[in-house]
Write an enzyme that holds these catalytic residues in place. Structure first.
Site, PDB file in Angstrom:
ATOM      1  N   HIS A   1      -2.135   2.707   2.731  1.00 31.15           N
ATOM      2  CA  HIS A   1      -1.569   3.767   2.975  1.00 31.15           C
ATOM      3  C   HIS A   1      -0.252   3.344   3.771  1.00 31.15           C
ATOM      4  O   HIS A   1      -0.215   2.565   4.163  1.00 31.15           O
ATOM      5  CB  HIS A   1      -2.513   4.668   3.798  1.00 31.15           C
ATOM      6  CG  HIS A   1      -1.804   6.143   3.801  1.00 31.15           C
ATOM      7  ND1 HIS A   1      -1.048   6.691   4.386  1.00 31.15           N
ATOM      8  CD2 HIS A   1      -2.507   7.131   2.902  1.00 31.15           C
ATOM      9  CE1 HIS A   1      -0.814   7.805   4.505  1.00 31.15           C
ATOM     10  NE2 HIS A   1      -1.787   8.134   3.352  1.00 31.15           N
TER      11      HIS A   1
ATOM     12  N   ASP B   1      -8.512   9.057  -0.920  1.00 29.70           N
ATOM     13  CA  ASP B   1      -8.829   9.256  -2.440  1.00 29.70           C
ATOM     14  C   ASP B   1      -9.834   8.339  -2.863  1.00 29.70           C
ATOM     15  O   ASP B   1     -10.237   8.411  -4.055  1.00 29.70           O
ATOM     16  CB  ASP B   1      -7.483   8.993  -3.334  1.00 29.70           C
ATOM     17  CG  ASP B   1      -6.388   9.918  -2.902  1.00 29.70           C
ATOM     18  OD1 ASP B   1      -6.753  11.176  -2.874  1.00 29.70           O
ATOM     19  OD2 ASP B   1      -5.238   9.718  -2.825  1.00 29.70           O
TER      20      ASP B   1
HETATM   21  N1  CMC Z   1      -3.855  -3.040  -3.644  1.00 28.21           N
HETATM   22  C1  CMC Z   1      -3.559  -4.262  -3.531  1.00 28.21           C
HETATM   23  N2  CMC Z   1      -2.406  -4.692  -2.711  1.00 28.21           N
HETATM   24  C2  CMC Z   1      -2.102  -3.722  -1.917  1.00 28.21           C
HETATM   25  C3  CMC Z   1      -2.591  -2.376  -2.025  1.00 28.21           C
HETATM   26  C4  CMC Z   1      -3.636  -2.121  -3.004  1.00 28.21           C
HETATM   27  N3  CMC Z   1      -4.110  -0.680  -3.082  1.00 28.21           N
HETATM   28  N4  CMC Z   1      -1.880  -1.634  -1.353  1.00 28.21           N
HETATM   29  C5  CMC Z   1      -0.812  -2.347  -0.650  1.00 28.21           C
HETATM   30  N5  CMC Z   1      -1.022  -3.536  -1.132  1.00 28.21           N
HETATM   31  C6  CMC Z   1      -0.133  -4.706  -0.804  1.00 28.21           C
HETATM   32  C7  CMC Z   1       1.225  -4.654  -1.499  1.00 28.21           C
HETATM   33  O1  CMC Z   1       1.209  -5.600  -2.271  1.00 28.21           O
HETATM   34  C8  CMC Z   1       1.996  -5.549  -0.409  1.00 28.21           C
HETATM   35  O2  CMC Z   1       1.572  -6.667  -0.301  1.00 28.21           O
HETATM   36  P1  CMC Z   1       2.997  -7.841   0.172  1.00 28.21           P
HETATM   37  O3  CMC Z   1       3.104  -7.823   1.549  1.00 28.21           O
HETATM   38  O4  CMC Z   1       2.305  -9.233  -0.127  1.00 28.21           O
HETATM   39  O5  CMC Z   1       3.945  -7.627  -0.844  1.00 28.21           O
HETATM   40  C9  CMC Z   1       1.456  -4.922   1.056  1.00 28.21           C
HETATM   41  O6  CMC Z   1       0.011  -4.614   0.731  1.00 28.21           O
HETATM   42  C10 CMC Z   1       2.049  -3.750   1.521  1.00 28.21           C
HETATM   43  O7  CMC Z   1       2.125  -2.911   0.610  1.00 28.21           O
HETATM   44  P2  CMC Z   1       3.220  -1.714   0.618  1.00 28.21           P
HETATM   45  O8  CMC Z   1       3.471  -1.285  -1.191  1.00 28.21           O
HETATM   46  O9  CMC Z   1       4.596  -2.389   0.909  1.00 28.21           O
HETATM   47  O10 CMC Z   1       2.671  -0.806   1.435  1.00 28.21           O
HETATM   48  P3  CMC Z   1       3.303   0.782   1.128  1.00 28.21           P
HETATM   49  O11 CMC Z   1       2.933   1.430   2.451  1.00 28.21           O
HETATM   50  O12 CMC Z   1       4.548   0.767   0.675  1.00 28.21           O
HETATM   51  O13 CMC Z   1       2.036   1.478   0.212  1.00 28.21           O
HETATM   52  C11 CMC Z   1       0.798   2.742  -1.040  1.00 28.21           C
HETATM   53  C12 CMC Z   1       1.341   2.182   0.242  1.00 28.21           C
HETATM   54  C13 CMC Z   1      -0.303   3.802  -0.768  1.00 28.21           C
HETATM   55  C14 CMC Z   1       1.770   3.090  -2.119  1.00 28.21           C
HETATM   56  C15 CMC Z   1      -0.022   1.346  -1.784  1.00 28.21           C
HETATM   57  O14 CMC Z   1      -1.091   1.183  -0.525  1.00 28.21           O
HETATM   58  C16 CMC Z   1      -0.795   1.658  -2.800  1.00 28.21           C
HETATM   59  O15 CMC Z   1      -0.128   1.553  -3.919  1.00 28.21           O
HETATM   60  N6  CMC Z   1      -2.026   2.079  -2.650  1.00 28.21           N
HETATM   61  C17 CMC Z   1      -2.905   2.258  -3.956  1.00 28.21           C
HETATM   62  C18 CMC Z   1      -2.461   3.863  -4.526  1.00 28.21           C
HETATM   63  C19 CMC Z   1      -3.304   4.864  -3.465  1.00 28.21           C
HETATM   64  O16 CMC Z   1      -4.343   4.673  -3.230  1.00 28.21           O
HETATM   65  N7  CMC Z   1      -2.575   5.828  -3.158  1.00 28.21           N
HETATM   66  C20 CMC Z   1      -2.976   6.916  -2.395  1.00 28.21           C
HETATM   67  C21 CMC Z   1      -2.357   7.156  -0.889  1.00 28.21           C
HETATM   68  S1  CMC Z   1      -3.281   8.401   0.040  1.00 28.21           S
HETATM   69  C22 CMC Z   1      -3.099   9.923  -0.818  1.00 28.21           C
HETATM   70  C23 CMC Z   1      -1.817  10.315  -0.253  1.00 28.21           C
HETATM   71  O17 CMC Z   1      -1.600  10.510   0.929  1.00 28.21           O
HETATM   72  O18 CMC Z   1      -0.649  10.222  -0.759  1.00 28.21           O
END
Ligand code: CMC
Length: 427
Positions: free
Chosen positions: A304, A361
């Site tokens: 998240h 989710d």
């Molecule tokens: N699976 C694998 N790796 C992950 C995941 C995941 N679900 N989420 C984050 N990471 C890794 C990412 O690759 C990165 O790794 P590194 O530091 O080595 O590059 C690190 O964790 C940080 O990720 P980020 O993308 O910089 O983090 P963020 O805070 O920008 O992303 C997110 C948040 C929700 C987009 C991401 O966690 C994601 O894509 N999750 C899967 C989709 C999901 O479940 N979304 C629903 C969110 S809850 C509903 C809402 O409120 O919208």
């Protein structure tokens, strides 16, 4: 100035005020920065930028805290109803019994939608996604209900209309997509019971309204009701800042919510679990893929942008999911698989180091599936729940005398001034 920050740029010091929220959060007010220094700030994704001052929702992502108007979401999930929570978000305080009754009566009074809107559904291609349809239908509401939004009363009517009709539109869309007769809302049913009845009642098999399932839907929608300045809420505020009508701003929010990284994740989780099941339920391989930087696959329903601990909503959702499956005597292998996947991920260094936990989710789709909601409608369910939050955030903007047109800046990295070359002289 009680608190301030100093910025030193080219040997000159600039003083910028620091403001503090009621929970001790602090922000440097940089609104005068460009004027004084010629500098802007750069923050892709706005993840360290406060776009507004708000008194609606408090969220502490490190501690896993979520409160609406100060009230912990856990208490609301246990003790409140979705309509009461919607009232709280929009009107700032919990309603008295009389106020809640009046709100419920108004919701019932506005629950029908113009019959002509039914014809729209017939003309969408069969494969249309329900989120695209919902976004279009909400925008179209403006043409059918063109009332003004100038006075408090006009706004209240529009808000009630929207909350009530979105639920009817969603159920209607489902019925029409199946080629079934539309079920109309009933005056004697609560908001959630009415939705379930409109979705699942048929002339051959009357729907049995179960109080535990109604409770579960209330909880589902309460948990989704607001989440401060997330992607779709920011879309509502940004689009609204151009002073469009409320329907258009909400329609933009629905479109933003659709994405799989945001609200669309509930659909993506089920699709992922089904795919894993189809390929032999190899969970270790799934986790390995999610960690592989060369593979675009991510564990949907994990991680998240703001929660760096267990999402407090996910905790409640997981319990609710168990309750619903038990109540309906459903044994869904996807639930066991999800729990096992969670266990493996939470014990894996990659997920531990990055503070990746299940989000709301991860389990919600399994619960919705058990209730009979089709997978492609999961994000519509999220949208109905998020509506009071979007409205509250929009209203807060409208009431803010300093509400500005949203207009972020950029750092341009394209070509510098280039002469136009007529087409016959280009190489
Ligand atoms: N699976 C694998 N790796 C992950 C995941 C995941 N679900 N989420 C984050 N990471 C890794 C990412 O690759 C990165 O790794 P590194 O530091 O080595 O590059 C690190 O964790 C940080 O990720 P980020 O993308 O910089 O983090 P963020 O805070 O920008 O992303 C997110 C948040 C929700 C987009 C991401 O966690 C994601 O894509 N999750 C899967 C989709 C999901 O479940 N979304 C629903 C969110 S809850 C509903 C809402 O409120 O919208």
């Amino acid at each position: 100035m009680d608190d301030y920050a100093k910025i030193i740029y080219k040997d000159k010091t600039y003083i910028l005020p620091v403001i503090e929220g009621s929970e001790g959060e602090k922000a440097i007010d940089i609104s005068s920065l460009r004027q004084e220094t010629g500098l802007i700030t750069l923050d892709p994704g706005f993840s360290n930028t406060g776009s507004c001052i708000s008194s609606i929702t408090y969220l502490d992502g490190e501690k896993g805290v979520l409160r609406y108007r100060g009230i912990p979401v856990e208490q609301l999930a246990e003790l409140s109803s979705f309509t009461e929570t919607a009232y709280l978000l929009i009107n700032k305080v919990l309603p008295t019994r009389e106020e809640l009754n009046r709100f419920s009566v108004l919701l019932n009074d506005h629950s029908l939608v113009h019959e002509d809107m039914q014809t729209f559904y017939q003309n969408f291609p069969r494969a249309s996604h329900p989120m695209g349809i919902l976004s279009s239908m909400v925008n179209a509401l403006r043409s059918f209900y063109p009332g003004l939004q100038a006075t408090e009363e006009e706004i209240n009517i529009m808000v009630t209309r929207l909350i009530s009709k979105v639920r009817t539109l969603a159920a209607m869309s489902y019925k029409i997509s199946r080629g079934h007769k539309v079920v109309y809302p009933r005056h004697d049913l609560s908001y959630c019971a009415n939705f379930l009845n409109m979705m699942f009642n048929t002339p051959v098999k009357p729907y049995n309204i179960d109080k535990d399932i109604v409770k579960a839907l209330n909880v589902f929608w309460i948990l989704h009701a607001d989440h401060e300045q997330n992607c779709s809420t920011s879309a509502v505020r940004v689009v609204g800042s151009g002073r469009v009508n409320l329907y258009a701003a909400i329609s933009a929010g629905i479109a933003a919510l659709w994405g799989p990284l945001h609200g669309g994740a509930n659909q993506a989780v089920i699709e992922m679990l089904l795919e894993i099941q189809k390929n032999g339920s190899n969970l270790d391989k799934t986790v390995k893929r999610a960690k592989d930087k060369k593979d675009p696959f991510r564990l949907m329903g994990f991680g998240h942008s703001v929660y760096k601990t267990y999402d407090p909503r996910a905790k409640i959702m997981k319990k609710m999911c168990d309750n619903v499956l038990k109540k309906l005597k459903i044994n869904d292998p996807l639930l066991d698989m999800a729990k096992e996947l969670e266990e493996i991920a939470l014990n894996d260094d990659y997920f531990k180091e990055r503070n990746l936990y299940p989000n709301i989710d991860f389990y919600s789709g399994i619960m919705l599936r058990a209730m009979g909601i089709p997978t492609n409608m999961f994000t519509v369910m999220f949208a109905i729940g998020r509506l009071p939050g979007w409205i509250a955030q929009w209203k807060e903007s409208v009431d803010d005398p300093k509400w500005k047109l949203s207009r972020p800046r950029q750092i341009y990295i394209g070509p510098t001034k280039t002469e136009y070359i007529p087409i016959d002289k280009r190489k």
